[in-house]
Design an enzyme around this catalytic site. Sequence first.
Site, PDB file in Angstrom:
ATOM      1  N   GLU A 264       0.843  -1.201   0.000  1.00 13.98           N
ATOM      2  CA  GLU A 264       0.000   0.000   0.000  1.00 13.98           C
ATOM      3  C   GLU A 264       0.874   1.246   0.000  1.00 13.98           C
ATOM      4  O   GLU A 264       1.827   1.291   0.775  1.00 13.98           O
ATOM      5  CB  GLU A 264      -0.910  -0.012   1.233  1.00 13.98           C
ATOM      6  CG  GLU A 264      -1.856  -1.205   1.220  1.00 13.98           C
ATOM      7  CD  GLU A 264      -2.784  -1.257   2.441  1.00 13.98           C
ATOM      8  OE1 GLU A 264      -2.715  -0.357   3.289  1.00 13.98           O
ATOM      9  OE2 GLU A 264      -3.565  -2.200   2.532  1.00 13.98           O
ATOM     10  N   HIS A 283      -8.011   1.153   2.050  1.00 11.52           N
ATOM     11  CA  HIS A 283      -7.758   0.926   3.486  1.00 11.52           C
ATOM     12  C   HIS A 283      -8.511   1.966   4.338  1.00 11.52           C
ATOM     13  O   HIS A 283      -7.893   2.724   5.101  1.00 11.52           O
ATOM     14  CB  HIS A 283      -6.251   0.966   3.792  1.00 11.52           C
ATOM     15  CG  HIS A 283      -5.897   0.209   5.043  1.00 11.52           C
ATOM     16  ND1 HIS A 283      -4.759  -0.543   5.158  1.00 11.52           N
ATOM     17  CD2 HIS A 283      -6.549   0.089   6.233  1.00 11.52           C
ATOM     18  CE1 HIS A 283      -4.706  -1.079   6.375  1.00 11.52           C
ATOM     19  NE2 HIS A 283      -5.792  -0.700   7.042  1.00 11.52           N
TER      20      HIS A 283
HETATM   21  P1  NAD Z   1      -8.315  -8.542  17.625  1.00 14.37           P
HETATM   22  O1  NAD Z   1      -6.931  -8.678  18.151  1.00 14.37           O
HETATM   23  O2  NAD Z   1      -9.385  -8.087  18.546  1.00 14.37           O
HETATM   24  O3  NAD Z   1      -8.788  -9.937  16.984  1.00 14.37           O
HETATM   25  C1  NAD Z   1      -7.976 -10.727  16.172  1.00 14.37           C
HETATM   26  C2  NAD Z   1      -8.474 -12.177  16.296  1.00 14.37           C
HETATM   27  O4  NAD Z   1      -7.749 -12.962  15.339  1.00 14.37           O
HETATM   28  C3  NAD Z   1      -8.233 -12.786  17.679  1.00 14.37           C
HETATM   29  O5  NAD Z   1      -9.425 -13.357  18.177  1.00 14.37           O
HETATM   30  C4  NAD Z   1      -7.194 -13.867  17.421  1.00 14.37           C
HETATM   31  O6  NAD Z   1      -7.358 -15.012  18.249  1.00 14.37           O
HETATM   32  C5  NAD Z   1      -7.467 -14.216  15.962  1.00 14.37           C
HETATM   33  N1  NAD Z   1      -6.346 -14.884  15.308  1.00 14.37           N
HETATM   34  C6  NAD Z   1      -5.014 -14.726  15.535  1.00 14.37           C
HETATM   35  N2  NAD Z   1      -4.316 -15.542  14.743  1.00 14.37           N
HETATM   36  C7  NAD Z   1      -5.221 -16.253  14.020  1.00 14.37           C
HETATM   37  C8  NAD Z   1      -5.106 -17.263  13.036  1.00 14.37           C
HETATM   38  N3  NAD Z   1      -3.904 -17.767  12.680  1.00 14.37           N
HETATM   39  N4  NAD Z   1      -6.233 -17.743  12.477  1.00 14.37           N
HETATM   40  C9  NAD Z   1      -7.456 -17.274  12.862  1.00 14.37           C
HETATM   41  N5  NAD Z   1      -7.629 -16.332  13.806  1.00 14.37           N
HETATM   42  C10 NAD Z   1      -6.521 -15.828  14.370  1.00 14.37           C
HETATM   43  O7  NAD Z   1      -8.204  -7.575  16.362  1.00 14.37           O
HETATM   44  P2  NAD Z   1      -9.391  -6.801  15.620  1.00 14.37           P
HETATM   45  O8  NAD Z   1      -9.563  -5.468  16.217  1.00 14.37           O
HETATM   46  O9  NAD Z   1     -10.545  -7.704  15.500  1.00 14.37           O
HETATM   47  O10 NAD Z   1      -8.676  -6.576  14.195  1.00 14.37           O
HETATM   48  C11 NAD Z   1      -8.296  -7.674  13.370  1.00 14.37           C
HETATM   49  C12 NAD Z   1      -7.321  -7.218  12.310  1.00 14.37           C
HETATM   50  O11 NAD Z   1      -7.980  -6.342  11.424  1.00 14.37           O
HETATM   51  C13 NAD Z   1      -6.142  -6.372  12.870  1.00 14.37           C
HETATM   52  O12 NAD Z   1      -5.057  -7.184  13.251  1.00 14.37           O
HETATM   53  C14 NAD Z   1      -5.792  -5.461  11.720  1.00 14.37           C
HETATM   54  O13 NAD Z   1      -4.756  -6.009  10.952  1.00 14.37           O
HETATM   55  C15 NAD Z   1      -7.055  -5.419  10.875  1.00 14.37           C
HETATM   56  N6  NAD Z   1      -7.682  -4.091  10.883  1.00 14.37           N
HETATM   57  C16 NAD Z   1      -7.898  -3.471   9.700  1.00 14.37           C
HETATM   58  C17 NAD Z   1      -8.501  -2.235   9.677  1.00 14.37           C
HETATM   59  C18 NAD Z   1      -8.803  -1.521   8.379  1.00 14.37           C
HETATM   60  O14 NAD Z   1      -8.786  -0.299   8.354  1.00 14.37           O
HETATM   61  N7  NAD Z   1      -9.102  -2.222   7.323  1.00 14.37           N
HETATM   62  C19 NAD Z   1      -8.871  -1.610  10.883  1.00 14.37           C
HETATM   63  C20 NAD Z   1      -8.670  -2.295  12.070  1.00 14.37           C
HETATM   64  C21 NAD Z   1      -8.071  -3.544  12.066  1.00 14.37           C
END
Ligand code: NAD
Length: 320
Positions: A264, A283
């Site tokens: 990105e 994003h």
């Molecule tokens: P979070 O930490 O609350 O949840 C992440 C979940 O993923 C956890 O429950 C964890 O157990 C699970 N996990 C970890 N490894 C895994 C695997 N190998 N297989 C399956 N599940 C697995 O995070 P969140 O707030 O829910 O955000 C998730 C992701 O979304 C972030 O890490 C970030 O990269 C992305 N995100 C993107 C944006 C965007 O603007 N598009 C915004 C916020 C977050």
Amino acid sequence: MPLGRILVEEFQPDVLKWLRQKVELVVVNPWVEPERWELEASRVDAVISRKGKITREQMQKSAGRLKIIARTGVGVDPSRVDLDGAKEFKVWVTNQPGSNSVSVTELVFGQMIALVRHTFEANKAVKENRWSEYLKFIGTELAEKTLGIIGMGNIGTRVALRALAFEMDCLVYDPYIPESHVTALGGKWVGLDELLAESDVVTIHCPLTPDTNGMIDERRLVLMKASAYLINAARGGIVKEDVLWSALKQRQIAGAALDVVENEPPPKNHPLFQLGNVVLTPHIGALTFEASKRGEWGAAEEVIRVLEGKKPKNPVIEGA
Ligand code: NAD
């Protein structure tokens, strides 16, 4: 006397005003001025990053000056911060868990509807005076379909809750949470292959880690139904982009919505831009007034805490 010099992005004016009363601010948009971002990152006491990346080299160059990298969002993968470098040079890394989960969840449902009801193509047709082609846009209902959620954290859980209101069945793959968390929301806790094979829409909400990097590869995409859609609003590296491109091109799956790509901003003429069955957004999952406010204020307060010699509230990596 300012508490220090801080590198920040173009945040909301009230956050910048509050910070200016306490520190010297350097405001840079890392995607518009990447060289300046790179240069300034090693000349400051703290960084507040939304999109800006901080590398090991920048931490090394800073020679101990950089004390904290405060993320306004959740993700702390190498696309934003080199965590090994932060450990090595004892730089605090903080994030804002849950600050943007409602915003991402709502975008995901918007993308889901855009995919199954072809709203982007229909909008284009109307503006090109092709109203009478409406029959091309026959859609699919979400009710009684199966939604596969990969990662059931803050975002995945909110997606599952809203799926109930859409009368969808949920399959969840998340090896790090108890099965009861899924069943309490009416979902079924399954393996990844079963989720991919059974779902009508698959949505990714796990972090980018060595385990999830390239997790949706050729073998796994083949498992998906030809009528299924894939949504990725997590991180680009989780889905192998070249493999996804072929799957979309050959209609091996029906379509995809991506809020994130591997690199990105993506290069001009990225192959995915040629395809009609992919919806792309730059994003913007967390880009709402509400989530920005929570994330920017939270990160600003973390930086001030550390510059005043206190511990931050949400440390991901412990600094000196
Ligand atoms: P979070 O930490 O609350 O949840 C992440 C979940 O993923 C956890 O429950 C964890 O157990 C699970 N996990 C970890 N490894 C895994 C695997 N190998 N297989 C399956 N599940 C697995 O995070 P969140 O707030 O829910 O955000 C998730 C992701 O979304 C972030 O890490 C970030 O990269 C992305 N995100 C993107 C944006 C965007 O603007 N598009 C915004 C916020 C977050």
